[in-house]
Design an enzyme around this catalytic site. Structure first.
Site, PDB file in Angstrom:
ATOM      1  N   ASN A 191       0.684  -1.387   0.102  1.00 12.36           N
ATOM      2  CA  ASN A 191       0.337  -0.203   0.196  1.00 12.36           C
ATOM      3  C   ASN A 191       0.954   1.075  -0.170  1.00 12.36           C
ATOM      4  O   ASN A 191       0.444   2.327  -0.967  1.00 12.36           O
ATOM      5  CB  ASN A 191      -0.733  -0.112   1.274  1.00 12.36           C
ATOM      6  N   SER A 222      -7.586   5.989   0.569  1.00 15.54           N
ATOM      7  CA  SER A 222      -8.667   5.899   0.792  1.00 15.54           C
ATOM      8  C   SER A 222      -9.642   6.841   2.042  1.00 15.54           C
ATOM      9  O   SER A 222      -8.585   8.233   2.607  1.00 15.54           O
ATOM     10  CB  SER A 222      -8.813   4.231   1.944  1.00 15.54           C
ATOM     11  N   TYR A 235      -3.908  -1.091   8.172  1.00 14.89           N
ATOM     12  CA  TYR A 235      -4.700  -0.720   6.424  1.00 14.89           C
ATOM     13  C   TYR A 235      -4.478   0.742   6.490  1.00 14.89           C
ATOM     14  O   TYR A 235      -4.178   1.685   5.701  1.00 14.89           O
ATOM     15  CB  TYR A 235      -5.561  -1.219   6.532  1.00 14.89           C
ATOM     16  N   LYS A 239      -2.419   3.470   4.321  1.00 15.42           N
ATOM     17  CA  LYS A 239      -3.576   5.001   3.389  1.00 15.42           C
ATOM     18  C   LYS A 239      -2.870   6.265   4.152  1.00 15.42           C
ATOM     19  O   LYS A 239      -2.903   6.749   2.717  1.00 15.42           O
ATOM     20  CB  LYS A 239      -4.749   4.298   3.111  1.00 15.42           C
TER      21      LYS A 239
HETATM   22  P1  NDC Z   1      -9.492  -5.338  -5.293  1.00 20.16           P
HETATM   23  O1  NDC Z   1      -8.895  -6.263  -4.396  1.00 20.16           O
HETATM   24  O2  NDC Z   1     -10.317  -5.811  -5.997  1.00 20.16           O
HETATM   25  O3  NDC Z   1      -7.895  -4.961  -5.951  1.00 20.16           O
HETATM   26  C1  NDC Z   1      -6.214  -4.743  -5.273  1.00 20.16           C
HETATM   27  C2  NDC Z   1      -5.954  -4.870  -6.935  1.00 20.16           C
HETATM   28  O4  NDC Z   1      -4.355  -3.989  -5.949  1.00 20.16           O
HETATM   29  C3  NDC Z   1      -5.722  -5.728  -6.992  1.00 20.16           C
HETATM   30  O5  NDC Z   1      -5.344  -5.201  -9.102  1.00 20.16           O
HETATM   31  C4  NDC Z   1      -4.320  -6.373  -7.435  1.00 20.16           C
HETATM   32  O6  NDC Z   1      -3.602  -7.283  -8.417  1.00 20.16           O
HETATM   33  C5  NDC Z   1      -3.809  -4.809  -6.782  1.00 20.16           C
HETATM   34  N1  NDC Z   1      -2.187  -5.708  -6.351  1.00 20.16           N
HETATM   35  C6  NDC Z   1      -2.756  -6.473  -4.539  1.00 20.16           C
HETATM   36  N2  NDC Z   1      -1.070  -6.350  -4.403  1.00 20.16           N
HETATM   37  C7  NDC Z   1      -0.451  -5.918  -5.022  1.00 20.16           C
HETATM   38  C8  NDC Z   1       1.220  -5.814  -5.899  1.00 20.16           C
HETATM   39  N3  NDC Z   1       2.070  -6.934  -4.835  1.00 20.16           N
HETATM   40  N4  NDC Z   1       1.603  -5.770  -7.063  1.00 20.16           N
HETATM   41  C9  NDC Z   1       0.788  -5.082  -7.707  1.00 20.16           C
HETATM   42  N5  NDC Z   1      -1.033  -5.252  -7.632  1.00 20.16           N
HETATM   43  C10 NDC Z   1      -0.812  -5.662  -6.901  1.00 20.16           C
HETATM   44  O7  NDC Z   1     -10.053  -4.065  -4.278  1.00 20.16           O
HETATM   45  P2  NDC Z   1      -9.814  -3.029  -4.307  1.00 20.16           P
HETATM   46  O8  NDC Z   1     -10.807  -2.586  -6.023  1.00 20.16           O
HETATM   47  O9  NDC Z   1     -11.718  -2.549  -3.679  1.00 20.16           O
HETATM   48  O10 NDC Z   1      -8.970  -2.008  -4.414  1.00 20.16           O
HETATM   49  C11 NDC Z   1      -8.572  -0.959  -4.763  1.00 20.16           C
HETATM   50  C12 NDC Z   1      -8.006   0.218  -4.541  1.00 20.16           C
HETATM   51  O11 NDC Z   1      -8.737   0.908  -4.242  1.00 20.16           O
HETATM   52  C13 NDC Z   1      -6.588  -0.092  -2.923  1.00 20.16           C
HETATM   53  O12 NDC Z   1      -5.834   0.664  -3.169  1.00 20.16           O
HETATM   54  C14 NDC Z   1      -7.809   0.184  -1.953  1.00 20.16           C
HETATM   55  O13 NDC Z   1      -7.152  -0.039  -0.703  1.00 20.16           O
HETATM   56  C15 NDC Z   1      -8.026   0.872  -2.277  1.00 20.16           C
HETATM   57  N6  NDC Z   1     -10.081   1.046  -1.784  1.00 20.16           N
HETATM   58  C16 NDC Z   1     -10.549   0.261  -1.875  1.00 20.16           C
HETATM   59  C17 NDC Z   1     -11.676   0.279  -0.532  1.00 20.16           C
HETATM   60  C18 NDC Z   1     -13.048  -0.313  -1.008  1.00 20.16           C
HETATM   61  O14 NDC Z   1     -14.120  -0.295  -0.057  1.00 20.16           O
HETATM   62  N7  NDC Z   1     -13.073  -1.747  -2.317  1.00 20.16           N
HETATM   63  C19 NDC Z   1     -11.959   1.566  -0.260  1.00 20.16           C
HETATM   64  C20 NDC Z   1     -10.414   2.379  -0.159  1.00 20.16           C
HETATM   65  C21 NDC Z   1      -9.393   1.964  -1.398  1.00 20.16           C
HETATM   66  C22 NDC Z   1     -11.822   1.262   2.451  1.00 20.16           C
HETATM   67  O15 NDC Z   1     -10.394   1.152   2.690  1.00 20.16           O
HETATM   68  C23 NDC Z   1     -12.424  -0.130   3.560  1.00 20.16           C
HETATM   69  C24 NDC Z   1     -12.393   0.879   3.867  1.00 20.16           C
HETATM   70  C25 NDC Z   1     -13.861   1.501   3.296  1.00 20.16           C
HETATM   71  C26 NDC Z   1     -13.001   2.743   2.191  1.00 20.16           C
HETATM   72  C27 NDC Z   1     -12.434   1.519   1.119  1.00 20.16           C
END
Ligand code: NDC
Length: 334
Positions: A191, A222, A235, A239
Site C-alpha cells: 500500500n 482511502s 491498513y 493509506k
Molecule cells: P481489489 O482487491 O479488487 O484490487 C486490489 C488491486 O491491487 C488488484 O488489482 C491487485 O492485483 C492489486 N495488487 C495487490 N497487491 C499487489 C502487488 N503486490 N503488486 C501489484 N498489484 C497489487 O480491491 P479494490 O478494487 O477494492 O482496491 C483497489 C484500491 O482501492 C486499493 O488500493 C484499495 O485500498 C483502494 N480502496 C478500496 C476501498 C473499497 O471499499 N474497496 C476503499 C478505499 C480504497 C476501504 O479502504 C475500506 C474501508 C472503506 C473504504 C474502502
C-alpha cells in the site's frame, strides 16, 4: 545538498524548522535561496510555516535561479499541455488496473479514448485486456506484469522499457492495495512502499530537473486515510501514509513538474475486504459490518474517478462516496 533535501530533513525534525549554527554554510545558502531570515531559521517554527515556504512562488523562484533556463520553458510547455483533456489522446499507466475498482475505472478510461492504456498488475487476466481492447479499438491496451513490492531498481527497469517504447507517459495511477491487518509488513510494502517506489521510478523520466516534461499522478488512498477505522489500523495508517506522500508531491510540483492528487474511495463493493483480518483480532466481524454499511458499486466509483482525472487538479483530495464525487478541503495547512 539542495534546498529540497534540506526541506525533507527539516520535515523529519518533528515538523519544525531546526537550524543550528553548526549548519551555517548550508543554512546561509538555503536562506539566500528562500529569503528566510536568520530569526526564522533559528526559532522552531510550526509545520504550517514550513509548508508556506514550499509555496509555489517561492519554489518557482528557487527552481528558476538554481537550475538551467530550460526549466522555465518546461514549465510553460507543461502548462499549455495541461490545458487539454486529461484522458483523450494520452498515455496512461494504471497500476492495479485489473482489480475491482481498477477494472471498472479502466472501462471508463478506455471509453474516453486515451492513446495507450498500460495496465501494470500482479494479476494476469488476459480476458479483461481483450474486453478493454474491444471497448475502443482506437485505444491500445497493453498489460505488464508488475508486483509493486519489487525493489526500486526493478520498477525503474520496467519504466525504462515502457518509456523506450511509448516515449511519453502523461498519467500514472497508483492503485495497488491489500487489506489484511495480520500481514503488517506486506500491507505497508504494497500500500505504501509500492506507491512510493513506482512514483520514485517514474521521476527519472518526468522530473523537470532531469529535463523531463513533468507528469500527473493519481494515488488511490482511502477515506480511512482521514477517518481511520480502528479495526484495521495498519491498513488505515498505510493509506494515511500514501495520502501524506501525495500532499507532498503536490507541494513539490513547481520543482518537479509532477502534479498529484489523491483518490479516496469510501466503501466500494469489491473483494478487498473478503478475507481480511483485523489487527489483533479486535474486530472479527468487520466484513459483515462493512456489508451492512452504505456503499457504492465499482461502476459508480469509476464514473467519479474519471471525473476527478478530467478535473486534473494538483493537490486535490477527492472523496468518492456512494456514487458522488466531492473535493475535500484540507485544513491542515491553514
Ligand atoms: P481489489 O482487491 O479488487 O484490487 C486490489 C488491486 O491491487 C488488484 O488489482 C491487485 O492485483 C492489486 N495488487 C495487490 N497487491 C499487489 C502487488 N503486490 N503488486 C501489484 N498489484 C497489487 O480491491 P479494490 O478494487 O477494492 O482496491 C483497489 C484500491 O482501492 C486499493 O488500493 C484499495 O485500498 C483502494 N480502496 C478500496 C476501498 C473499497 O471499499 N474497496 C476503499 C478505499 C480504497 C476501504 O479502504 C475500506 C474501508 C472503506 C473504504 C474502502
Amino acid at each position: 545538498m539542495n534546498a529540497l533535501r534540506v526541506f525533507a530533513h527539516i520535515v523529519l525534525q518533528h515538523g519544525v524548522l531546526r537550524y543550528s549554527s553548526t549548519t551555517s554554510n548550508l543554512g546561509n545558502s538555503v536562506r539566500n535561496k528562500l529569503k528566510v531570515s536568520s530569526k526564522q531559521l533559528a526559532k522552531p517554527q510550526p509545520i504550517d510555516i514550513l509548508n508556506n515556504l514550499c509555496h509555489e512562488e517561492r519554489l518557482n523562484r528557487h527552481v528558476l535561479t538554481a537550475h538551467h533556463e530550460g526549466v522555465a520553458s518546461h514549465a510553460k510547455r507543461r502548462k499549455s499541455k495541461s490545458c487539454g483533456a486529461a484522458i483523450a489522446g494520452k498515455n496512461i499507466i494504471f497500476v492495479a488496473g485489473l482489480g475491482g475498482i481498477g477494472m471498472d475505472t479502466c472501462r471508463q478510461i478506455v471509453k474516453r479514448g486515451p492513446k495507450n492504456l498500460l495496465i501494470f498488475d500482479r494479476l494476469d487476466k488476459p480476458d479483461y485486456i481483450t474486453e478493454l481492447q474491444k471497448l475502443n479499438p482506437k485505444t491500445k491496451v497493453a498489460f505488464y506484469s508488475y508486483d509493486v513490492t519489487v525493489p526500486l531498481s526493478k520498477s525503474k527497469e520496467l519504466l525504462q522499457e515502457v518509456f523506450e517504447k511509448y516515449e511519453t507517459i502523461d498519467l500514472l495511477i497508483n492503485g495497488a492495495g491489500i487489506m489484511d491487518d495480520h500481514q503488517i509488513e506486506k500491507t505497508i510494502a504494497v500500500n505504501f512502499t509500492g506507491t512510493v517506489n513506482t512514483t520514485t521510478a517514474i521521476m527519472d523520466f518526468w522530473d523537470y530537473r532531469n529535463d523531463g516534461p513533468g507528469g500527473v499522478i493519481a494515488n488511490i488512498c482511502s477515506v480511512t486515510a482521514f477517518y481511520p477505522n480502528c479495526q484495521v489500523p495498519v491498513y488505515c495508517a498505510s493509506k494515511a501514509a500514501v495520502f501524506s506522500f501525495t500532499v507532498s508531491l503536490a507541494l513539490l510540483a513547481p520543482v518537479t513538474g509532477v502534479t498529484a492528487y489523491s483518490i479516496n474511495h469510501s466503501i466500494t463493493r469489491t473483494t478487498l475486504g473478503q478475507n481480511f483480518n483485523s489487527w489483533l483480532d479486535v474486530g472479527p466481524c468487520i466484513t459483515e459490518k462493512l456489508s451492512d454499511t452504505p456503499s457504492q458499486s465499482t461502476a459508480q466509483a469509476a464514473k467519479s474517478f474519471v471525473k476527478a482525472i478530467e478535473a486534473n487538479k494538483n493537490g486535490a483530495i477527492w472523496k468518492l462516496e456512494q456514487g458522488k464525487l466531492e473535493e475535500v478541503k484540507w485544513t491542515g495547512f491553514n
